[in-house]
Design a protein around this motif. Structure first.
Motif, short mmCIF file in Angstrom:
data_model
loop_
_atom_site.label_atom_id
_atom_site.label_comp_id
_atom_site.label_asym_id
_atom_site.label_seq_id
_atom_site.Cartn_x
_atom_site.Cartn_y
_atom_site.Cartn_z
N HIS A 266 0.84 -1.20 0.00
CA HIS A 266 0.00 0.00 0.00
C HIS A 266 0.87 1.25 0.00
CE1 HIS A 266 -3.41 2.58 0.87
NE2 HIS A 266 -2.80 3.04 1.95
N ALA A 267 2.02 1.18 0.73
CA ALA A 267 2.94 2.31 0.80
C ALA A 267 4.35 1.79 1.06
CB ALA A 267 2.54 3.27 1.92
N VAL A 268 5.33 2.44 0.45
CA VAL A 268 6.73 2.01 0.56
C VAL A 268 7.59 3.17 1.05
CG1 VAL A 268 8.76 1.19 -0.71
CG2 VAL A 268 6.48 0.30 -1.28
N VAL A 269 8.44 2.89 2.03
CA VAL A 269 9.47 3.84 2.46
C VAL A 269 10.81 3.27 2.03
CG1 VAL A 269 10.72 4.72 4.46
CG2 VAL A 269 8.23 4.79 4.44
N SER A 270 11.55 4.04 1.25
CA SER A 270 12.90 3.62 0.86
C SER A 270 13.87 4.02 1.95
CB SER A 270 13.29 4.27 -0.47
OG SER A 270 12.46 3.79 -1.51
N VAL A 271 14.48 3.03 2.59
CA VAL A 271 15.37 3.28 3.72
C VAL A 271 16.69 3.86 3.20
CG1 VAL A 271 16.70 2.18 5.56
CG2 VAL A 271 14.34 1.45 5.10
N PRO A 272 17.16 4.97 3.78
CA PRO A 272 18.42 5.56 3.32
C PRO A 272 19.61 4.63 3.58
CG PRO A 272 17.20 7.09 4.74
CD PRO A 272 16.53 5.77 4.85
N VAL A 273 20.61 4.73 2.74
CA VAL A 273 21.84 3.97 2.95
C VAL A 273 22.54 4.44 4.22
CG1 VAL A 273 24.11 3.40 2.00
CG2 VAL A 273 22.14 3.60 0.47
N SER A 274 22.56 5.74 4.42
CA SER A 274 23.22 6.34 5.60
C SER A 274 22.43 6.02 6.87
CB SER A 274 23.32 7.86 5.41
OG SER A 274 23.44 8.51 6.66
N LEU A 275 23.11 5.46 7.87
CA LEU A 275 22.44 5.17 9.15
C LEU A 275 22.05 6.47 9.86
CD1 LEU A 275 24.59 2.20 10.49
CD2 LEU A 275 22.22 2.11 9.70
N ASP A 276 22.83 7.52 9.69
CA ASP A 276 22.47 8.82 10.27
C ASP A 276 21.13 9.29 9.72
OD1 ASP A 276 24.88 8.75 11.55
OD2 ASP A 276 25.65 10.63 10.72
N ALA A 277 20.97 9.19 8.39
CA ALA A 277 19.73 9.62 7.75
C ALA A 277 18.57 8.71 8.14
CB ALA A 277 19.90 9.65 6.23
N TYR A 278 18.84 7.41 8.27
CA TYR A 278 17.80 6.46 8.66
C TYR A 278 17.30 6.79 10.07
CZ TYR A 278 15.55 1.79 8.98
OH TYR A 278 14.67 0.74 9.10
N ALA A 279 18.23 7.00 11.00
CA ALA A 279 17.84 7.34 12.38
C ALA A 279 17.04 8.64 12.40
CB ALA A 279 19.08 7.46 13.26
N ARG A 280 17.49 9.62 11.65
CA ARG A 280 16.82 10.92 11.63
C ARG A 280 15.38 10.79 11.13
NH1 ARG A 280 20.01 13.42 8.09
NH2 ARG A 280 21.62 13.49 9.70
N GLY A 281 15.17 9.88 10.19
CA GLY A 281 13.86 9.74 9.56
C GLY A 281 12.97 8.67 10.14
N LEU A 282 13.51 7.80 11.01
CA LEU A 282 12.80 6.59 11.45
C LEU A 282 11.39 6.87 11.95
CD1 LEU A 282 12.70 3.56 12.12
CD2 LEU A 282 13.79 4.11 14.32
#
Length: 324
Positions: A266-282
């Motif tokens: 129904h919806a997809v979130v593309s997880v960033p390669v950068s762990l910093d960016a992933y944590a910021r967006g989680l």
């Protein structure tokens, strides 16, 4: 940024009110740490059990002795190295800290936030601010002022809007009640950085006798049910859940970046390669999938190194058993 009226925020705190304040990790729901009645309002507004201790935010490492007793040398070293920053130290409670603030414990959790608005508020207020995350107990933590307003509304007397949080996951909590330190909650300061500063390895026990925030089996949880699956099975599991009639949200890791067209979601979130960016967006991603009406979120755990350890911890809690 929105409203950053420090004088108004100080007035609210001194009157026993609640102020939502930005930090580098998430937004906190703040009250005067020395005012039991104000602290009780935090628990009431969040729906948080009163035996869950609160983190006390202070203006600098030089104030450590005002709030804690018998501070080990290793704890002083970490405070000098990582404050201001996303590190919380659990220490012996000083007489200034009411038991209401520590959940009845003889320990206190302290940190110095690395955010200019939070530091300006602490310095103007001149005391400690007890502040858990500014959301309902167990739900997704807020990383913008709008998240706070949407979830707590009139339960907060004033929201200091300092923009989006830079780190995006809560502080690392270290048990520093003795020289043999251990990590009770992974967070914004990595295990590797702590070990390098100390010159020795640190345990990350799965359970602890020391009560600290974020240890509830279900925490950081969206409305949708979160299920963790192996990356190799993610596409097939998404398709299976879709065929069962679920409105599936999926965290698509970078290793499957070419797969969006094959994912029946129904919806997809593309997880960033950068762990910093992933944590910021989680937490924003979890909220986004809720807002899109997903009833099931499928995700895989990142490699548990660096910030990946904290992200994996949050996803495990989000997927934990919900209260009946």
């Amino acid at each position: 940024m929105g409203d950053i009226d420090i004088d108004k925020a100080v007035g609210v705190l001194r009157a026993g009110g609640l102020v939502a304040l930005p930090t580098e990790t998430v937004y906190g729901l703040g009250a005067d740490a020395e005012d039991p009645a104000a602290v009780a309002r935090i628990f009431q507004t969040k729906g948080r059990p009163p035996n869950h201790p609160l983190i006390v935010h202070i203006g600098g490492a030089e104030h450590l002795a005002d709030w804690a007793e018998d501070v080990p040398e290793a704890a002083r070293l970490l405070a000098e190295r990582f404050w201001p920053g996303p590190l919380t130290l659990v220490l012996r409670r000083g007489g200034r800290v009411p038991l209401d603030t520590t959940g009845g414990l003889e320990t206190v959790a302290l940190r110095v936030p690395d955010h200019p608005v939070a530091l300006e508020l602490l310095n103007a207020f001149g005391g400690g601010i007890a502040a858990p995350s500014a959301n309902r107990f167990g739900s997704v933590s807020p990383t913008t002022a709008d998240h706070v307003r949407a979830e707590l509304g009139d339960g907060v007397d004033f929201v200091l809007d300092g923009g989006p949080c830079e780190v995006g996951v809560e502080s690392t909590i270290v048990d520093a009640t003795s020289e043999s330190l251990s990590i009770l909650r992974p967070g914004g300061v990595t295990r590797e950085d702590l070990e390098q500063a100390l010159g020795r390895p640190l345990d990350v026990p799965s359970t602890s006798e020391v009560r600290v925030p974020g240890q509830h089996p279900s925490h950081y949880a969206p409305n949708a049910r979160v299920v963790l699956v192996d990356p190799d099975e993610l596409v097939a599991e998404t398709r299976r859940a879709h065929e069962l009639g679920h409105r599936v949200g999926v965290f698509l890791p970078s290793s499957l970046a070419d797969a969006p067209g094959t994912v029946r979601a129904h919806a997809v979130v593309s997880v960033p390669v950068s762990l910093d960016a992933y944590a910021r967006g989680l937490y924003g991603y979890l909220r986004e999938l809720d807002e899109k009406g997903c009833d099931l979120i499928l995700a895989s755990l990142p490699a548990q190194e660096g910030l990946g350890l904290a992200i994996a911890n949050r996803l495990r809690r989000a997927a934990g058993p919900r209260p009946a």
